[in-house]
Enzyme design. Structure first.
Site, PDB file in Angstrom:
ATOM      1  N   ARG A 156       0.512  -1.569  -0.275  1.00 20.61           N
ATOM      2  CA  ARG A 156       0.095  -0.086   0.331  1.00 20.61           C
ATOM      3  C   ARG A 156       0.825   1.133   0.028  1.00 20.61           C
ATOM      4  O   ARG A 156       1.742   1.512   1.003  1.00 20.61           O
ATOM      5  CB  ARG A 156      -1.086   0.165   1.101  1.00 20.61           C
ATOM      6  CG  ARG A 156      -1.945   0.939   0.980  1.00 20.61           C
ATOM      7  CD  ARG A 156      -2.842   1.054   2.734  1.00 20.61           C
ATOM      8  NE  ARG A 156      -2.346   0.548   3.684  1.00 20.61           N
ATOM      9  CZ  ARG A 156      -3.116   1.252   4.852  1.00 20.61           C
ATOM     10  NH1 ARG A 156      -4.016   0.911   4.758  1.00 20.61           N
ATOM     11  NH2 ARG A 156      -2.212   0.781   5.768  1.00 20.61           N
ATOM     12  N   THR A 202      -0.934   7.437  -1.032  1.00 24.06           N
ATOM     13  CA  THR A 202      -2.253   7.236  -1.784  1.00 24.06           C
ATOM     14  C   THR A 202      -3.325   6.529  -0.989  1.00 24.06           C
ATOM     15  O   THR A 202      -3.882   6.289  -1.693  1.00 24.06           O
ATOM     16  CB  THR A 202      -1.947   7.433  -3.587  1.00 24.06           C
ATOM     17  OG1 THR A 202      -1.351   5.865  -3.408  1.00 24.06           O
ATOM     18  CG2 THR A 202      -1.422   8.315  -3.552  1.00 24.06           C
ATOM     19  N   ASP A 260      -1.266  -3.995  13.029  1.00 21.50           N
ATOM     20  CA  ASP A 260      -0.748  -4.303  11.833  1.00 21.50           C
ATOM     21  C   ASP A 260      -0.221  -6.028  11.826  1.00 21.50           C
ATOM     22  O   ASP A 260       0.421  -6.216  12.119  1.00 21.50           O
ATOM     23  CB  ASP A 260       0.195  -3.747  10.954  1.00 21.50           C
ATOM     24  CG  ASP A 260       1.442  -4.234   9.658  1.00 21.50           C
ATOM     25  OD1 ASP A 260       1.402  -5.661   9.033  1.00 21.50           O
ATOM     26  OD2 ASP A 260       1.146  -3.449   8.880  1.00 21.50           O
ATOM     27  N   ASP A 280       2.672  -7.029  10.924  1.00 24.67           N
ATOM     28  CA  ASP A 280       3.974  -6.910  11.658  1.00 24.67           C
ATOM     29  C   ASP A 280       3.641  -8.668  12.977  1.00 24.67           C
ATOM     30  O   ASP A 280       4.732  -8.700  13.197  1.00 24.67           O
ATOM     31  CB  ASP A 280       3.829  -5.106  12.330  1.00 24.67           C
ATOM     32  CG  ASP A 280       5.330  -4.699  11.162  1.00 24.67           C
ATOM     33  OD1 ASP A 280       5.632  -5.319  10.875  1.00 24.67           O
ATOM     34  OD2 ASP A 280       4.490  -3.283  11.219  1.00 24.67           O
TER      35      ASP A 280
END
Length: 219
Positions: free
Chosen positions: A114, A118, A210, A213
């Site tokens: 990602r 944006t 996340d 992670d």
């Protein structure tokens, strides 16, 4: 709520799996005190339960077998075979649990990241079975957040000839569901929870952090 074997709550093309085991394991998955090893284990266990729901409508055909006592008519899977498609990197955590349930399934990988500015999905890797157009594809990614990565992955699956796709995730938000359904209204979504919203950085709230992670012990 419709009473089914898995106690799922269907809403058109979105299914929230509300089985007590799913809710219990998801609570522990969300906790920030859960270790990396514990997080991996819980994702694997949840993935198996989600795979059960995702494969609910697979077709069966009769087969004659011999039990130790007698001959009988049983049932086995027929028709299209499965392909699990992991959206890298976090999708691999879900992939492992699903392969525990269906070890004969083919596997594809789509690498996306990602863009932090944006929030759009950028491809860096793709590898799919040659006969993917003949298979039911179950695309897996822990989070359906903005929806951009899911849409990009499914775009690529359809470009490769796949026309039977299910998207499976641990968590979703209304924004991500709307994005995916607008681009691909024919794709069924299966998730453990529809969370409240995205924060300013595109993370799901309350979420679980996340997923990549926490799966791999990185920051």
């Amino acid at each position: 709520m419709t009473s089914t074997e898995s106690r799922s709550m269907p809403t058109d093309m979105v299914t929230v799996v509300t089985h007590p085991l799913v809710r219990h394991k998801l609570t522990h998955l969300r906790a920030r005190t859960t270790s990396t090893a514990g997080f991996r284990r819980l994702v694997r266990e949840l993935s198996l339960l989600l795979a059960y729901e995702a494969t609910r409508d697979l077709k069966l055909e009769p087969v004659t077998i011999e039990t130790p006592q007698e001959t009988m008519e049983g049932e086995e899977l027929s028709g299209k075979k499965l392909c699990f498609v992991s959206i890298l990197r976090a999708g691999n955590g879900i992939l492992d649990g699903m392969l525990d349930l269906i070890p004969s399934a083919r596997v594809g990988h789509i690498g996306l990241f990602r863009d932090p500015e944006t929030l759009e999905a950028v491809e860096y890797y793709i590898k799919l079975p040659d006969d993917i157009g003949d298979r039911i594809c179950i695309a897996v990614d822990p989070m359906l957040a903005t929806g951009h990565s899911a849409v990009a992955a499914i775009d690529r699956l359809k470009n490769a000839g796949c026309n039977s796709i299910i998207f499976v995730c641990l968590l979703a938000v209304p924004q991500g569901i709307a994005c995916l359904q607008k681009a691909h209204p024919d794709v069924r979504i299966i998730t453990c929870s529809i969370d409240r919203e995205l924060d300013d950085h595109g993370y799901i709230c309350p979420g679980l952090g996340d997923a990549g992670d926490r799966l791999f012990g990185t920051k």
